[in-house]
Design a protein around this motif. Structure first.
Motif, PDB file in Angstrom:
ATOM      1  N   TYR A 101       0.815  -1.133  -0.063  1.00  0.00           N
ATOM      2  CA  TYR A 101       0.094   0.039  -0.154  1.00  0.00           C
ATOM      3  C   TYR A 101       0.971   1.391   0.037  1.00  0.00           C
ATOM      4  O   TYR A 101       0.448   2.150  -0.778  1.00  0.00           O
ATOM      5  N   ALA A 102       2.012   1.223   0.613  1.00  0.00           N
ATOM      6  CA  ALA A 102       2.672   2.402   0.806  1.00  0.00           C
ATOM      7  C   ALA A 102       3.524   2.623  -0.453  1.00  0.00           C
ATOM      8  O   ALA A 102       3.385   3.888  -1.133  1.00  0.00           O
ATOM      9  N   LYS A 103       3.928   1.589  -1.200  1.00  0.00           N
ATOM     10  CA  LYS A 103       4.281   1.852  -2.618  1.00  0.00           C
ATOM     11  C   LYS A 103       3.473   2.396  -3.585  1.00  0.00           C
ATOM     12  O   LYS A 103       3.996   3.150  -4.386  1.00  0.00           O
ATOM     13  N   LEU A 104       2.317   1.908  -3.411  1.00  0.00           N
ATOM     14  CA  LEU A 104       1.395   2.449  -4.404  1.00  0.00           C
ATOM     15  C   LEU A 104       1.176   4.009  -4.087  1.00  0.00           C
ATOM     16  O   LEU A 104       1.118   4.543  -5.024  1.00  0.00           O
ATOM     17  N   VAL A 105       0.785   4.271  -2.867  1.00  0.00           N
ATOM     18  CA  VAL A 105       0.453   5.690  -2.527  1.00  0.00           C
ATOM     19  C   VAL A 105       1.788   6.708  -2.953  1.00  0.00           C
ATOM     20  O   VAL A 105       1.469   7.596  -3.407  1.00  0.00           O
ATOM     21  N   PHE A 106       3.020   6.156  -2.529  1.00  0.00           N
ATOM     22  CA  PHE A 106       4.098   7.004  -2.971  1.00  0.00           C
ATOM     23  C   PHE A 106       4.264   7.143  -4.570  1.00  0.00           C
ATOM     24  O   PHE A 106       4.652   7.944  -5.187  1.00  0.00           O
ATOM     25  N   SER A 107       4.123   6.064  -5.184  1.00  0.00           N
ATOM     26  CA  SER A 107       4.060   6.113  -6.665  1.00  0.00           C
ATOM     27  C   SER A 107       2.922   7.089  -7.217  1.00  0.00           C
ATOM     28  O   SER A 107       3.263   7.984  -8.293  1.00  0.00           O
ATOM     29  N   MET A 108       1.718   7.057  -6.714  1.00  0.00           N
ATOM     30  CA  MET A 108       0.745   7.878  -7.143  1.00  0.00           C
ATOM     31  C   MET A 108       0.883   9.349  -6.892  1.00  0.00           C
ATOM     32  O   MET A 108       0.637  10.310  -7.468  1.00  0.00           O
ATOM     33  N   ALA A 109       1.571   9.580  -5.614  1.00  0.00           N
ATOM     34  CA  ALA A 109       1.931  10.728  -5.238  1.00  0.00           C
ATOM     35  C   ALA A 109       2.834  11.572  -6.037  1.00  0.00           C
ATOM     36  O   ALA A 109       2.876  12.768  -6.505  1.00  0.00           O
ATOM     37  N   LEU A 110       3.756  10.723  -6.895  1.00  0.00           N
ATOM     38  CA  LEU A 110       4.821  11.253  -7.648  1.00  0.00           C
ATOM     39  C   LEU A 110       4.011  11.245  -9.192  1.00  0.00           C
ATOM     40  O   LEU A 110       4.966  11.639 -10.090  1.00  0.00           O
ATOM     41  N   GLY A 111       2.674  10.888  -9.183  1.00  0.00           N
ATOM     42  CA  GLY A 111       2.358  10.985 -10.622  1.00  0.00           C
ATOM     43  C   GLY A 111       2.485   9.515 -11.383  1.00  0.00           C
ATOM     44  O   GLY A 111       2.299   9.478 -12.444  1.00  0.00           O
ATOM     45  N   LYS A 112       2.950   8.664 -10.825  1.00  0.00           N
ATOM     46  CA  LYS A 112       3.302   7.439 -11.468  1.00  0.00           C
ATOM     47  C   LYS A 112       2.376   6.589 -11.295  1.00  0.00           C
ATOM     48  O   LYS A 112       2.165   5.878 -10.222  1.00  0.00           O
ATOM     49  N   LEU A 113       1.322   6.481 -12.289  1.00  0.00           N
ATOM     50  CA  LEU A 113       0.122   5.817 -12.058  1.00  0.00           C
ATOM     51  C   LEU A 113       0.075   4.404 -12.689  1.00  0.00           C
ATOM     52  O   LEU A 113      -0.955   3.726 -12.610  1.00  0.00           O
ATOM     53  N   GLU A 114       0.989   4.001 -13.520  1.00  0.00           N
ATOM     54  CA  GLU A 114       1.160   2.639 -13.905  1.00  0.00           C
ATOM     55  C   GLU A 114       0.773   1.472 -13.057  1.00  0.00           C
ATOM     56  O   GLU A 114       0.089   0.652 -13.536  1.00  0.00           O
ATOM     57  N   LEU A 128      -6.160  10.937  -8.149  1.00  0.00           N
ATOM     58  CA  LEU A 128      -5.631   9.750  -7.403  1.00  0.00           C
ATOM     59  C   LEU A 128      -4.111  10.510  -6.997  1.00  0.00           C
ATOM     60  O   LEU A 128      -3.509  10.116  -5.547  1.00  0.00           O
ATOM     61  N   THR A 129      -3.614  11.146  -7.623  1.00  0.00           N
ATOM     62  CA  THR A 129      -2.569  12.029  -7.094  1.00  0.00           C
ATOM     63  C   THR A 129      -2.511  13.001  -5.901  1.00  0.00           C
ATOM     64  O   THR A 129      -1.761  12.643  -5.175  1.00  0.00           O
ATOM     65  N   SER A 130      -3.608  13.684  -6.146  1.00  0.00           N
ATOM     66  CA  SER A 130      -4.004  14.589  -4.896  1.00  0.00           C
ATOM     67  C   SER A 130      -4.108  13.705  -3.713  1.00  0.00           C
ATOM     68  O   SER A 130      -3.690  14.087  -2.734  1.00  0.00           O
ATOM     69  N   LEU A 131      -5.155  12.623  -3.877  1.00  0.00           N
ATOM     70  CA  LEU A 131      -5.395  11.866  -2.707  1.00  0.00           C
ATOM     71  C   LEU A 131      -4.235  11.214  -1.966  1.00  0.00           C
ATOM     72  O   LEU A 131      -4.150  11.239  -0.761  1.00  0.00           O
ATOM     73  N   ALA A 132      -3.333  10.892  -2.874  1.00  0.00           N
ATOM     74  CA  ALA A 132      -2.001  10.235  -2.361  1.00  0.00           C
ATOM     75  C   ALA A 132      -1.222  11.144  -1.595  1.00  0.00           C
ATOM     76  O   ALA A 132      -0.614  10.785  -0.482  1.00  0.00           O
ATOM     77  N   ARG A 133      -1.094  12.265  -2.323  1.00  0.00           N
ATOM     78  CA  ARG A 133      -0.316  13.234  -1.287  1.00  0.00           C
ATOM     79  C   ARG A 133      -1.128  13.661  -0.108  1.00  0.00           C
ATOM     80  O   ARG A 133      -0.176  13.734   1.014  1.00  0.00           O
ATOM     81  N   LEU A 134      -2.447  13.811  -0.135  1.00  0.00           N
ATOM     82  CA  LEU A 134      -2.925  14.084   1.142  1.00  0.00           C
ATOM     83  C   LEU A 134      -2.681  13.040   2.180  1.00  0.00           C
ATOM     84  O   LEU A 134      -2.500  12.990   3.364  1.00  0.00           O
ATOM     85  N   ASN A 135      -2.902  11.651   1.747  1.00  0.00           N
ATOM     86  CA  ASN A 135      -2.570  10.612   2.683  1.00  0.00           C
ATOM     87  C   ASN A 135      -1.244  10.579   3.297  1.00  0.00           C
ATOM     88  O   ASN A 135      -1.232  10.254   4.483  1.00  0.00           O
ATOM     89  N   ILE A 136      -0.245  11.033   2.627  1.00  0.00           N
ATOM     90  CA  ILE A 136       1.045  11.037   2.888  1.00  0.00           C
ATOM     91  C   ILE A 136       1.274  12.066   4.044  1.00  0.00           C
ATOM     92  O   ILE A 136       1.712  12.138   5.037  1.00  0.00           O
TER      93      ILE A 136
END
Length: 189
Positions: A101-114, A128-136
């Motif tokens: 889950y952490a790897k997915l969130v940090f990837s999404m926060a960096l805009g890497k959605l693959e 998803l990118t905004s939500l990931a940054r919010l989660n962090i």
């Protein structure tokens, strides 16, 4: 002696932390508030109180879990399929899922959605990118508070944060084991 007496209460408080994870789960399903996005944001805030747990990482996989429960497309059994013993699942499954889950969130926060592109999600890539940054951000707020509390009063940090968080890793591993142990990849099994 006081520490020994505090241990059962510390273990009990891990159940309180466990219910915070359910706030994130219910927020992800849109059950906390009439506005699903606000519900997700609030659920992520409370579930971020659990160290090492990133709820949005669960979210992007969990919708597929409900869509494909116990079929080959179900994403839940795969990460721990190699754990063949009760003890290995008990001790490692939550660590594996939290890392995923952490790897997915940090990837999404960096805009890497693959890594999440093949999962169903009701949110756009930008959301998803905004939500990931919010989660962090939420996780950093909670972690900062935990560090401050521990610096000010180490016993509270030990018995109120560290021990309950460690017990929670085991408790939530049990759930993962019960949810998926011995299940076949067929509908309704």
């Amino acid at each position: 002696w006081k520490g020994l007496c505090m241990l059962p209460l510390s273990i009990l408080s891990s159940a309180g932390l466990y219910s915070l994870a359910f706030a994130g789960h219910e927020g992800m399903h849109g059950c906390l508030l009439p506005n699903a996005k606000w519900g997700l944001a609030i659920g992520m805030f409370f579930s971020s109180a659990i160290m090492t747990y990133f709820d949005l990482g669960l979210c992007v996989r969990h919708w597929d879990h409900h869509k494909y429960t116990n079929t080959e497309k179900d994403p839940d059994p795969k990460p721990t399929a190699h754990l063949n013993t009760w003890w290995s699942r008990l001790l490692l499954s939550r660590i594996i899922f939290n890392w995923l889950y952490a790897k997915l969130v940090f990837s999404m926060a960096l805009g890497k959605l693959e890594p999440v592109a093949h999962h169903y999600t009701p949110y756009s890539p930008q959301q998803l990118t905004s939500l990931a940054r919010l989660n962090i951000l939420y996780s950093m707020i909670w972690l900062s508070a935990y560090i401050a509390v521990t610096i000010i009063y180490w016993k509270l940090g030990l018995f109120g944060i560290l021990i309950p968080s460690t017990v929670l890793l085991l408790m939530s591993s049990w759930q993962s084991y019960v949810d998926h142990a011995g299940l076949g990849s067929e509908l309704y099994r």
